[in-house]
Design a protein around this motif. Structure first.
Motif, mmCIF file in Angstrom:
data_model
loop_
_atom_site.group_PDB
_atom_site.id
_atom_site.type_symbol
_atom_site.label_atom_id
_atom_site.label_comp_id
_atom_site.label_asym_id
_atom_site.label_seq_id
_atom_site.Cartn_x
_atom_site.Cartn_y
_atom_site.Cartn_z
ATOM 1 N N UNK A 1 0.830 -1.198 0.000
ATOM 2 C CA UNK A 1 0.000 0.000 0.000
ATOM 3 C C UNK A 1 0.867 1.252 0.000
ATOM 4 N N UNK A 2 0.313 2.315 -0.506
ATOM 5 C CA UNK A 2 1.026 3.595 -0.495
ATOM 6 C C UNK A 2 1.442 3.937 0.939
ATOM 7 N N UNK A 3 2.663 4.434 1.059
ATOM 8 C CA UNK A 3 3.223 4.726 2.371
ATOM 9 C C UNK A 3 4.008 3.587 2.980
ATOM 10 N N UNK A 4 3.903 2.418 2.372
ATOM 11 C CA UNK A 4 4.597 1.247 2.891
ATOM 12 C C UNK A 4 6.036 1.158 2.418
ATOM 13 N N UNK A 5 6.669 0.042 2.770
ATOM 14 C CA UNK A 5 8.088 -0.152 2.466
ATOM 15 C C UNK A 5 8.326 -1.532 1.869
ATOM 16 N N UNK A 6 9.369 -1.611 1.065
ATOM 17 C CA UNK A 6 9.874 -2.877 0.535
ATOM 18 C C UNK A 6 11.390 -2.789 0.481
ATOM 19 N N UNK A 7 12.044 -3.943 0.586
ATOM 20 C CA UNK A 7 13.487 -3.993 0.358
ATOM 21 C C UNK A 7 13.775 -4.989 -0.753
ATOM 22 N N UNK A 8 14.355 -4.475 -1.812
ATOM 23 C CA UNK A 8 14.768 -5.320 -2.925
ATOM 24 C C UNK A 8 16.207 -5.781 -2.698
ATOM 25 N N UNK A 9 16.467 -7.010 -3.139
ATOM 26 C CA UNK A 9 17.820 -7.556 -3.090
ATOM 27 C C UNK A 9 18.220 -8.019 -4.474
ATOM 28 N N UNK A 10 19.501 -7.983 -4.740
ATOM 29 C CA UNK A 10 20.026 -8.470 -6.019
ATOM 30 C C UNK A 10 21.334 -9.194 -5.729
ATOM 31 N N UNK A 11 21.327 -10.493 -5.934
ATOM 32 C CA UNK A 11 22.529 -11.296 -5.700
ATOM 33 C C UNK A 11 23.247 -11.540 -7.020
ATOM 34 N N UNK A 12 24.542 -11.342 -6.997
ATOM 35 C CA UNK A 12 25.363 -11.488 -8.203
ATOM 36 C C UNK A 12 26.236 -12.735 -8.080
ATOM 37 N N UNK A 13 26.283 -13.518 -9.142
ATOM 38 C CA UNK A 13 27.136 -14.699 -9.162
ATOM 39 C C UNK A 13 27.888 -14.767 -10.484
ATOM 40 N N UNK A 14 28.989 -15.512 -10.484
ATOM 41 C CA UNK A 14 29.754 -15.719 -11.704
ATOM 42 C C UNK A 14 30.753 -14.635 -12.019
ATOM 43 N N UNK A 15 30.871 -13.647 -11.157
ATOM 44 C CA UNK A 15 31.833 -12.571 -11.372
ATOM 45 C C UNK A 15 32.373 -12.079 -10.045
ATOM 46 N N UNK A 16 33.253 -11.084 -10.094
ATOM 47 C CA UNK A 16 33.806 -10.510 -8.877
ATOM 48 C C UNK A 16 32.959 -9.304 -8.486
ATOM 49 N N UNK A 17 32.050 -9.519 -7.560
ATOM 50 C CA UNK A 17 31.050 -8.501 -7.217
ATOM 51 C C UNK A 17 31.696 -7.177 -6.852
ATOM 52 N N UNK A 18 32.783 -7.210 -6.099
ATOM 53 C CA UNK A 18 33.412 -5.978 -5.624
ATOM 54 C C UNK A 18 34.076 -5.181 -6.742
ATOM 55 N N UNK A 19 34.134 -5.727 -7.952
ATOM 56 C CA UNK A 19 34.717 -4.999 -9.087
ATOM 57 C C UNK A 19 33.660 -4.237 -9.882
ATOM 58 N N UNK A 20 32.407 -4.302 -9.459
ATOM 59 C CA UNK A 20 31.316 -3.651 -10.190
ATOM 60 C C UNK A 20 30.692 -2.512 -9.392
ATOM 61 N N UNK A 21 30.451 -1.410 -10.082
ATOM 62 C CA UNK A 21 29.465 -0.462 -9.581
ATOM 63 C C UNK A 21 28.098 -1.084 -9.861
#
Length: 124
Positions: free
Chosen positions: A13-33
């Protein structure tokens, strides 16, 4: 092969909250913006937020400043988008993306890898 998998979307509902997540695999995560984009029906994909490799610098679209927060956990290969005070106009498919850059960027064309997207629907 680099893969990005988003999760956390849903109906709120309007006014509410959500948290999206995005998991990365197959690469070096810390090398990406990392970035979050969204696409509403019939509209172009638009920049939402971006974060640099270390997590120390972030950019936001003006319409989400003060409501959304992008963050990352390099130990978990995951980037997050905390969305508060959601509005019906935030309804869209949300995509995460990875860019082989140090700094954050708003430019869609600079992102090398994309997730499949997760639907966020905000009811009034």
């Amino acid at each position: 092969q680099v893969q990005l998998v988003e999760s956390g979307g849903g109906l709120v509902q309007a006014g509410g909250s959500l948290r999206l997540s995005c998991e990365v695999s197959g690469g070096t995560f810390s090398s990406y913006a990392m970035g979050w984009f969204r696409q509403a029906p019939g509209k172009e994909r638009r920049f939402v937020a971006s974060i640099n490799r270390s997590g120390g610098t972030t950019y936001y679209q003006d319409s989400v400043k003060g409501r959304f927060t992008i963050s990352r956990d390099n130990a978990k290969n995951t980037v997050y988008l905390q969305m508060n005070s959601l509005k019906p106009e935030d309804t869209a498919v949300y995509y995460c993306a990875a860019a082989s850059l140090f700094g954050p960027t708003v430019a869609t064309c600079l992102y090398d890898y994309w997730g499949q997207g997760t639907q966020v629907t905000v009811s009034s």
